[in-house]
Design an enzyme around this catalytic site. Structure first.
Site, PDB file in Angstrom:
ATOM      1  N   GLU A 126      21.338 -19.629  40.939  1.00  0.00           N
ATOM      2  CA  GLU A 126      21.132 -18.966  39.603  1.00  0.00           C
ATOM      3  C   GLU A 126      22.240 -18.263  39.211  1.00  0.00           C
ATOM      4  O   GLU A 126      22.836 -17.564  39.914  1.00  0.00           O
ATOM      5  CB  GLU A 126      19.788 -18.169  39.703  1.00  0.00           C
ATOM      6  CG  GLU A 126      19.445 -17.361  38.289  1.00  0.00           C
ATOM      7  CD  GLU A 126      18.257 -16.530  38.547  1.00  0.00           C
ATOM      8  OE1 GLU A 126      17.437 -16.956  39.111  1.00  0.00           O
ATOM      9  OE2 GLU A 126      18.270 -15.222  37.893  1.00  0.00           O
ATOM     10  N   GLU A 129      21.977  -9.804  32.015  1.00  0.00           N
ATOM     11  CA  GLU A 129      20.761  -9.203  32.154  1.00  0.00           C
ATOM     12  C   GLU A 129      20.764  -7.686  31.699  1.00  0.00           C
ATOM     13  O   GLU A 129      21.396  -6.797  32.239  1.00  0.00           O
ATOM     14  CB  GLU A 129      20.036  -9.295  33.604  1.00  0.00           C
ATOM     15  CG  GLU A 129      19.671 -10.461  34.075  1.00  0.00           C
ATOM     16  CD  GLU A 129      19.042 -10.606  35.292  1.00  0.00           C
ATOM     17  OE1 GLU A 129      18.030 -10.976  35.267  1.00  0.00           O
ATOM     18  OE2 GLU A 129      19.856 -10.446  36.443  1.00  0.00           O
TER      19      GLU A 129
END
Length: 750
Positions: free
Chosen positions: A215, A220
């Site tokens: 990933e 974020e």
């Protein structure tokens, strides 16, 4: 290369077509097409400049709705000019990043040729709450494209039992890419409980599920404006959950104050993170790895470059709540909106297959993530003969001999022999049965084997990396081909785990390699579950009908992110000394794993105190009477939590010390931000532990002798028969930043 049913020139032309340009250049040579595109862009820029001048001339004296309309048109022209100027710069510049795909969100609806809308709570994918206990239900209604933006809105409304709704989109099987610069310009909402993300997942993972498949988190933002003024960039990789690991970095920022540009530059040997052009994190290929189960013949694999050498797709979402941000509170404003101006994918035109050659503004002061790899262990159980397991512990060599026998021959139906067949296989185990029975490999000294780091039958969904592997020959003439072959490990019948293999699915009349994951055994228990900490028969083979088989090269293997994180524990070391030294001037002999640390950022054990992890240490000559060589320990102010310990590879039997004490000297040099003091404990093969034992907040700069009754540790859960960490010391969990202390004279006394 990005795959979206169009080559580079087509993609560029598609972008220009949105600005009203022709795609006729696609039929010409690349050089001619390039010249035509440059000319077309320049012409279009001239048109836009003229239109801009005409609109600006109408502004004086205009008000109300007409003024708003003029301003909206001018803003749209400015955006088109910016994009065309960027394209012109790319086409005219030196070899570098070449735009191969973009979505500028210029229309009035989401382009479904680019994006797929994901809905629900993740149950469809086997991860309710999206694997993070999130509080939102994703739906298409929360997605809006208007005025050149994608707007993802989180709303406080109850749908399908969830208290919030939001939006999530992905490009799976529409835009998939390996290597390149992936970039987006985003404004995130502020507030507690909000989690904005721009990220990537493998499209058709070659390396298993999450996280061995990988990933890439490009951006974020967690609780921005509410204590989370930082942007995170992270890779997730390693093994299947819960043995996944991560690496990356973060940058201090106020992401909710407006639009910011987030990007990764992804090469085969390195991935870099950027915010507004500032390079803030690097992870090299020597720091990522993937250990995954491939198939029955190949077992677990750890390929070079994996998992970040395969196609990934893009995702955008705004989550509410969950394990990381926690729940929204009264200060969180709704609707919360994540706004996306554009998403772009670039390809390096340097011509290197690994995507390298176009690195942008690399900051040499950014320290790459420390090198890492999977730890693996392999134990021969049978190779020409039943093996003897051996361990070097301190100055001793410990042994457990193995044997082969049949504990259940089904009233004489089964016979087992060790047969010399010559060639590369030499001696093999030969099994002949007219009707079932089984054979076992087992410790001949009556002991049991403690398999650690292989998982647990009480939590079979927590996947680990153990396997039984063996060579198998099936004589098709004398074997019931409609029957099965059952592979087991048992801790005393009926406590076992088993895996059934259809003989019809296996090769016949030739040697083949077979791998059976221990996960499968733990997930299929007998009348009682397998206890991996007390194994009687480490390999059991059981035909369900008539069979003639040969078996050779039987091994038990495992992988784990932590150094020495899995294996077979040596027999416990029995001691008759009155004092067991853990550290006095040097680490005691039986604690031969040495000094180690673990923290929430590394996610693994490490034994190098100078590697820059949250927990660092060094051995120093104090020059003080009573304190020669000491250990200086630092818990860095980096937001992580961790522990410091001294460890043995084997369980040490300290039963004779039940009425004694664990004693050590500690001197705190700096408490940093800590207000709650220090904690100690002792482990017996975690999660077997004494539990946390607070030792207070000793006065700084002074040596203090701590005496911990062993009975106190036992009452906390310590099993004295298999102590594997002589001591564990750390600042209180959650209160560790910037703490430095020293340790010396660590010992157990009767």
């Amino acid at each position: 290369m990005t795959k979206s049913a169009h080559p580079l020139r087509s993609l560029l032309a598609c972008g220009l077509l949105m600005a009203g340009l022709s795609t006729s250049a696609l039929s010409q040579s690349n050089e001619e097409a390039n010249e035509h595109l440059i000319s077309s862009i320049e012409n279009r820029l001239n048109q836009l400049q003229w239109m801009q001048q005409q609109l600006q001339a109408q502004l004086p004296g205009t008000s109300g709705g007409r003024l708003m309309s003029l301003q909206r048109q001018l803003n749209n022209i400015s955006r088109q000019q910016q994009r065309l100027e960027e394209q012109l710069e790319e086409l005219q510049g030196e070899p570098g990043w070449t735009l191969v795909w973009r979505d500028e969100f210029d229309g009035d609806s989401l382009n479904l040729n680019n994006w797929h809308v994901q809905t629900g709570d993740g149950t469809e994918y086997g991860i309710p709450g999206w694997g993070n206990n999130e509080l939102q239900w994703y739906q298409a209604e929360n997605l809006l494209v208007a005025d050149g933006e994608l707007i993802i809105s989180a709303l406080p409304e109850n749908v399908s039992g969830y208290p919030y709704t939001s939006g999530r989109i992905r490009t799976l099987n529409k835009v998939d890419t390996t290597f390149g610069r992936i970039e987006a310009r985003i404004q995130v909402p502020e507030g507690r409980g909000l989690w904005s993300a721009f990220w990537m997942l493998p499209s058709q993972s070659e390396y298993g599920g999450w996280a061995s498949g990988g990933e890439i988190d490009i951006m974020e933002a967690v609780n921005p404006g509410a204590g989370g003024d930082v942007i995170h960039g992270t890779l997730h990789f390693g093994m299947a959950w819960p043995l996944n690991v991560s690496a990356g970095g973060h940058i201090d920022a106020t992401p909710g104050d407006g639009y910011h540009t987030y990007a990764v530059e992804w090469e085969g040997e390195e991935i870099r993170w950027y915010m507004d052009g500032v390079h803030y994190a690097t992870v090299g290929a020597d720091a990522w790895w993937s250990y995954f189960y491939q198939d029955r013949e190949n077992g677990y694999q750890n390929p070079d470059g994996a998992p970040f050498n395969q196609d990934f797709h893009l995702l955008l979402n705004l989550a509410v709540g969950g394990n990381w941000p926690g729940n929204p509170d009264a200060s969180t404003s709704f609707p919360a909106q994540m706004r996306v101006d554009y998403v772009r994918v670039y390809e390096c035109s340097g011509g290197n297959e690994d995507g390298s050659g176009c690195a942008t503004s690399v900051d040499p002061g950014v320290t790459p993530a420390a090198p890492a790899d999977v730890f693996t262990a392999s134990y021969d159980l049978y190779t020409d003969q039943a093996e003897t397991l051996t361990w070097a512990v301190g100055n001793d060599t410990l042994e457990t001999p193995l044997g082969v026998t049949s504990f259940w021959n089904n009233n004489g139906a089964l016979s087992v022999h060790e047969t010399a067949i010559g060639g590369e296989h030499g001696n093999v185990i030969e099994v002949l049965t007219s009707n079932s029975g089984n054979i076992s490999i087992y410790p001949t000294d009556g002991s049991t084997l403690d398999l650690f780091g292989f998982g647990n039958a009480t939590r079979p969904w927590e996947l680990h990396g153990g396997e039984l592997v063996f060579d198998l020959f099936i004589d098709s003439v004398n074997t019931d081909l409609s029957s099965n072959l059952v592979i087991k490990i048992d801790s005393g019948w009926p406590a076992l785990g088993s895996k059934s293999l259809a003989i019809a699915d296996l090769p016949h009349d030739q040697w083949t390699r077979v791998s059976v994951p221990v996960n499968d055994l733990l997930g299929n228990p007998g009348e009682q579950p397998l206890d991996v900490a007390s194994v009687l028969n480490v390999f059991v083979l059981e035909p369900t009908s008539a069979a003639h088989l040969m078996i050779d090269n039987v091994k038990l293997q495992c992988g784990h992110p932590a150094n020495n994180g899995c294996g077979i524990s040596p027999p416990s070391i029995a001691l008759d000394e009155d004092i067991v030294e853990v550290y006095t001037d040097t680490v005691g002999d039986i604690w031969s794993n040495g000094i180690g640390g673990w923290d929430t950022t590394a996610g693994t054990d490490y034994f190098d105190g100078a590697a820059g992890n949250h927990v660092g240490w060094s051995q120093q000559d104090s020059g003080e009477e009573g304190h020669g060589q000491i250990i200086d320990v630092e818990f860095r102010a980096d937001g992580a939590n961790g522990v410091f310990y001294i460890q043995s590879p084997a369980g040490v039997n300290l039963g004779e010390f039940a009425q004694g004490n664990l004693i050590f000297d500690v001197r705190v040099l700096d408490y940093g931000s800590n207000t709650s003091g220090l904690v100690m404990k002792v482990d017996c093969g975690f999660p077997c532990t004494s539990g946390d034992q607070p030792i207070g907040r000793p006065v700084e700069s002074v040596w203090h002798t701590m005496t911990i009754p062993v009975s106190q540790l036992v009452n906390g859960g310590l099993d004295l028969s298999k102590v594997n960490t002589g001591v564990v010391v750390f600042p209180t969990w959650g209160d560790q930043q910037g703490v430095q202390f020293q340790l010396d004279n660590i010992r157990w006394e009767k």
